[in-house]
Design a protein around this motif. Structure first.
Motif, PDB file in Angstrom:
ATOM      1  N   THR A 169       0.827  -1.209   0.000  1.00 36.76           N
ATOM      2  CA  THR A 169       0.000   0.000   0.000  1.00 36.76           C
ATOM      3  C   THR A 169       0.859   1.256   0.000  1.00 36.76           C
ATOM      4  OG1 THR A 169      -1.782  -1.155   1.188  1.00 36.76           O
ATOM      5  CG2 THR A 169      -1.789   1.249   1.266  1.00 36.76           C
ATOM      6  N   VAL A 170       1.908   1.240   0.822  1.00 29.59           N
ATOM      7  CA  VAL A 170       2.773   2.419   0.941  1.00 29.59           C
ATOM      8  C   VAL A 170       3.756   2.508  -0.221  1.00 29.59           C
ATOM      9  CG1 VAL A 170       4.511   3.546   2.389  1.00 29.59           C
ATOM     10  CG2 VAL A 170       2.557   2.405   3.450  1.00 29.59           C
ATOM     11  N   LEU A 171       4.291   1.362  -0.639  1.00 30.68           N
ATOM     12  CA  LEU A 171       5.305   1.324  -1.695  1.00 30.68           C
ATOM     13  C   LEU A 171       4.887   0.318  -2.769  1.00 30.68           C
ATOM     14  CD1 LEU A 171       8.487   1.222   0.578  1.00 30.68           C
ATOM     15  CD2 LEU A 171       7.703   3.188  -0.764  1.00 30.68           C
ATOM     16  N   PRO A 172       3.993   0.714  -3.672  1.00 31.54           N
ATOM     17  CA  PRO A 172       3.596  -0.195  -4.752  1.00 31.54           C
ATOM     18  C   PRO A 172       4.815  -0.641  -5.558  1.00 31.54           C
ATOM     19  CG  PRO A 172       2.159   1.727  -4.672  1.00 31.54           C
ATOM     20  CD  PRO A 172       3.297   2.008  -3.745  1.00 31.54           C
ATOM     21  N   ALA A 173       4.727  -1.842  -6.117  1.00 29.96           N
ATOM     22  CA  ALA A 173       5.855  -2.395  -6.870  1.00 29.96           C
ATOM     23  C   ALA A 173       6.273  -1.484  -8.011  1.00 29.96           C
ATOM     24  CB  ALA A 173       5.485  -3.779  -7.402  1.00 29.96           C
ATOM     25  N   SER A 174       5.330  -0.758  -8.593  1.00 26.30           N
ATOM     26  CA  SER A 174       5.639   0.120  -9.722  1.00 26.30           C
ATOM     27  C   SER A 174       6.545   1.282  -9.326  1.00 26.30           C
ATOM     28  CB  SER A 174       4.338   0.671 -10.324  1.00 26.30           C
ATOM     29  OG  SER A 174       3.599   1.390  -9.347  1.00 26.30           O
ATOM     30  N   THR A 175       6.616   1.581  -8.016  1.00 26.56           N
ATOM     31  CA  THR A 175       7.441   2.698  -7.552  1.00 26.56           C
ATOM     32  C   THR A 175       8.826   2.249  -7.112  1.00 26.56           C
ATOM     33  OG1 THR A 175       6.697   2.543  -5.240  1.00 26.56           O
ATOM     34  CG2 THR A 175       5.347   3.856  -6.750  1.00 26.56           C
ATOM     35  N   ILE A 176       9.060   0.927  -7.082  1.00 28.31           N
ATOM     36  CA  ILE A 176      10.350   0.393  -6.632  1.00 28.31           C
ATOM     37  C   ILE A 176      11.081  -0.179  -7.831  1.00 28.31           C
ATOM     38  CG2 ILE A 176      11.519  -1.191  -5.061  1.00 28.31           C
ATOM     39  CD1 ILE A 176       9.914   0.921  -3.638  1.00 28.31           C
ATOM     40  N   ALA A 177      12.296   0.293  -8.079  1.00 30.63           N
ATOM     41  CA  ALA A 177      13.057  -0.171  -9.234  1.00 30.63           C
ATOM     42  C   ALA A 177      13.255  -1.680  -9.174  1.00 30.63           C
ATOM     43  CB  ALA A 177      14.419   0.528  -9.278  1.00 30.63           C
ATOM     44  N   ALA A 178      13.084  -2.329 -10.322  1.00 29.91           N
ATOM     45  CA  ALA A 178      13.225  -3.783 -10.378  1.00 29.91           C
ATOM     46  C   ALA A 178      14.674  -4.217 -10.249  1.00 29.91           C
ATOM     47  CB  ALA A 178      12.632  -4.321 -11.677  1.00 29.91           C
ATOM     48  N   THR A 179      15.598  -3.310 -10.557  1.00 35.56           N
ATOM     49  CA  THR A 179      17.016  -3.629 -10.440  1.00 35.56           C
ATOM     50  C   THR A 179      17.597  -2.927  -9.212  1.00 35.56           C
ATOM     51  OG1 THR A 179      17.559  -1.771 -11.874  1.00 35.56           O
ATOM     52  CG2 THR A 179      17.257  -3.907 -12.925  1.00 35.56           C
ATOM     53  N   GLY A 180      18.817  -3.289  -8.867  1.00 35.79           N
ATOM     54  CA  GLY A 180      19.474  -2.663  -7.732  1.00 35.79           C
ATOM     55  C   GLY A 180      19.097  -3.324  -6.421  1.00 35.79           C
ATOM     56  N   ALA A 181      19.413  -2.610  -5.327  1.00 31.49           N
ATOM     57  CA  ALA A 181      19.251  -3.200  -4.003  1.00 31.49           C
ATOM     58  C   ALA A 181      17.942  -2.822  -3.339  1.00 31.49           C
ATOM     59  CB  ALA A 181      20.416  -2.759  -3.112  1.00 31.49           C
ATOM     60  N   GLU A 182      17.104  -1.998  -4.010  1.00 22.95           N
ATOM     61  CA  GLU A 182      15.907  -1.492  -3.344  1.00 22.95           C
ATOM     62  C   GLU A 182      14.970  -2.625  -2.931  1.00 22.95           C
ATOM     63  OE1 GLU A 182      17.116  -0.348  -6.124  1.00 22.95           O
ATOM     64  OE2 GLU A 182      17.384   1.838  -5.980  1.00 22.95           O
ATOM     65  N   ARG A 183      14.705  -3.545  -3.855  1.00 25.05           N
ATOM     66  CA  ARG A 183      13.759  -4.615  -3.530  1.00 25.05           C
ATOM     67  C   ARG A 183      14.340  -5.601  -2.523  1.00 25.05           C
ATOM     68  NH1 ARG A 183       9.780  -5.945  -8.651  1.00 25.05           N
ATOM     69  NH2 ARG A 183       9.241  -3.759  -9.037  1.00 25.05           N
ATOM     70  N   LEU A 184      15.645  -5.825  -2.575  1.00 22.81           N
ATOM     71  CA  LEU A 184      16.252  -6.676  -1.558  1.00 22.81           C
ATOM     72  C   LEU A 184      16.184  -6.009  -0.194  1.00 22.81           C
ATOM     73  CD1 LEU A 184      19.391  -8.218  -3.313  1.00 22.81           C
ATOM     74  CD2 LEU A 184      17.269  -9.356  -2.655  1.00 22.81           C
ATOM     75  N   GLY A 185      16.362  -4.688  -0.166  1.00 23.29           N
ATOM     76  CA  GLY A 185      16.193  -3.970   1.093  1.00 23.29           C
ATOM     77  C   GLY A 185      14.775  -4.082   1.604  1.00 23.29           C
ATOM     78  N   LEU A 186      13.815  -4.013   0.687  1.00 22.30           N
ATOM     79  CA  LEU A 186      12.416  -4.154   1.072  1.00 22.30           C
ATOM     80  C   LEU A 186      12.127  -5.567   1.576  1.00 22.30           C
ATOM     81  CD1 LEU A 186      10.083  -2.149   1.079  1.00 22.30           C
ATOM     82  CD2 LEU A 186       9.325  -3.116  -1.093  1.00 22.30           C
ATOM     83  N   LEU A 187      12.800  -6.558   0.990  1.00 24.52           N
ATOM     84  CA  LEU A 187      12.671  -7.933   1.494  1.00 24.52           C
ATOM     85  C   LEU A 187      13.130  -8.007   2.945  1.00 24.52           C
ATOM     86  CD1 LEU A 187      12.212 -11.003   1.188  1.00 24.52           C
ATOM     87  CD2 LEU A 187      14.530 -11.144   0.207  1.00 24.52           C
ATOM     88  N   GLY A 188      14.234  -7.318   3.266  1.00 22.19           N
ATOM     89  CA  GLY A 188      14.709  -7.288   4.644  1.00 22.19           C
ATOM     90  C   GLY A 188      13.712  -6.619   5.574  1.00 22.19           C
TER      91      GLY A 188
END
Length: 396
Positions: free
Chosen positions: A334-353
């Motif tokens: 809700t706060v961070l839709p997937a479309s707003t998070i870059a598919a590459t880089g460390a952002e999604r791995l950080g979100l996984l954490g």
């Protein structure tokens, strides 16, 4: 194991089997990773450079096999504890059995419904039940009824995945319907050979039921008879482990082979292409590991590694993690839709954490301050002896 005159079992040792906790921890982590990758695919993340995009998808896509392992562990522990308490399934105390199930399952289930309904009423769309032709309130009431009557898998088959956070309750529905019949099977069939034959029939039905429903995901993955075989295999493994003397050297060689086979099956193809016999094979592999855990419950191999100790701790919280992790993931979406998070880089791995840390935090708080205290109190209150009617004093 002796029981009190009332039929209520004496206390069973609280010592945990650390290998079983390890298995539960791995299973729930597979489920959590599966759900996170549906929300935030990691196929182009930094992790994909280590495992390749195909490798990430292979690990992420088969979280339902983690649920299969849960089913086997559940059947194994329920049966093993029943045998420890009452000596034989034909001696099982029905009232105490259901009281213990109620005490463990219902408090967290009710808390989940309160949280999801509350979030839905605040207007957060992802927690609302969306059913075409029904108002949100009526749809929410129907979803709650399905949750409380252990028919969420039927609800999903009819309406689809209409409530994000309550979808996990399909597996709880399967388990609790199986356990509604568990005491009756022991008390009616009585003989161990007949009980094992009944569970063998359930196991045999599983792959053929899945085969007949290959065009329907809810039929081959979430239906009662598509999943009962995993629980029945766990039940049978517990009975066999209590009766058979297994050579530890055989288990020492068999377990690594079993692990390799389970990992290979998990990574080979999507569960959609392997479920007919794959669910049964995964369940049998888990059963072999569980039988081995009886002989090596607290071996030094596990305690030596901090990472594995962390997975064990995760396993001890597996029920709370499983029920509540989609609340954390739903809030993140809700706060961070997937479309707003870059598919590459460390952002999604950080979100996984962040997702894992939030899930662990809410699960540990609920387990420590809500689930376990209520479990103990409810067990003591619900399973205590019924007051006996005293004979009236003779008139003087």
């Amino acid at each position: 194991m002796h029981t009190l005159n009332s039929g209520i079992p004496t206390a069973i040792t609280g010592q945990r089997n650390r290998r079983i906790d390890l298995m539960r921890g791995i299973a729930v982590l597979l489920v959590l990773f599966h759900h996170f990758c549906i929300a935030y695919p990691l196929g182009h993340s930094w992790l994909a450079t280590l495992l390749t995009p195909e490798g990430v998808r292979a690990v992420a896509r088969n979280g339902n096999y983690g649920v299969t392992i849960f089913f086997v562990i559940s059947g194994f522990l329920i049966t093993r504890n029943a045998l420890a308490r009452w000596g034989d399934l034909s001696n099982l105390n029905v009232r105490v059995f259901y009281a213990y199930r109620f005490a463990r399952i219902i408090p967290c289930l009710l808390l989940l419904l309160v949280l999801v309904n509350g979030l839905a009423l605040t207007g957060i769309s992802i927690f609302t039940t969306h059913v075409t032709g029904l108002s949100p309130l009526v749809a929410m009431i129907r979803a709650n009824i399905a949750a409380l009557t252990f028919s969420m898998n039927v609800f999903i088959a009819h309406y689809g995945w209409v409530n994000y956070a309550l979808g996990v309750l399909w597996s709880l529905s399967v388990e609790e319907v199986f356990y509604l019949t568990f005491p009756m099977v022991g008390l009616l069939l009585r003989r161990q050979s007949l009980i094992l034959m009944f569970w063998s029939l359930i196991v045999l039905i599983g792959p053929f039921y899945r085969m007949a429903h290959q065009d329907d995901e809810s039929g081959f993955l979430f239906a009662y008879f598509a999943s009962f075989d995993g629980i029945a295999i766990g039940c049978m493994a517990a009975v066999l482990a209590s009766r058979l003397s297994v050579n530890s050297s055989i288990l020492r060689y068999l377990q690594p082979v079993t692990i390799v086979g389970m990992v290979s099956l998990y990574l080979y193809r999507s569960i959609g292409g392997t479920n007919i016999w794959g669910v049964t094979a995964m369940a049998l592999g888990a059963a072999i590991l569980l039988v081995g855990s009886v002989h090596h419950a607290n071996g030094p191999v596990i305690s030596r590694f901090r990472l594995l100790r962390g997975v064990e701790w995760t396993g001890r919280l597996s029920y709370e993690l499983y029920l509540f992790h989609l609340i954390i993931l739903g809030l993140l979406r809700t706060v961070l839709p997937a479309s707003t998070i870059a598919a590459t880089g460390a952002e999604r791995l950080g979100l996984l954490g962040v997702f894992l840390a939030g899930s662990f935090l809410i699960a540990s708080l609920i387990g420590r301050y809500f689930a376990e205290p209520l479990n103990r109190k409810l067990r003591k209150a619900l399973a205590k002896p019924c007051p006996r009617t005293l004979p009236k004093r003779a008139a003087l």
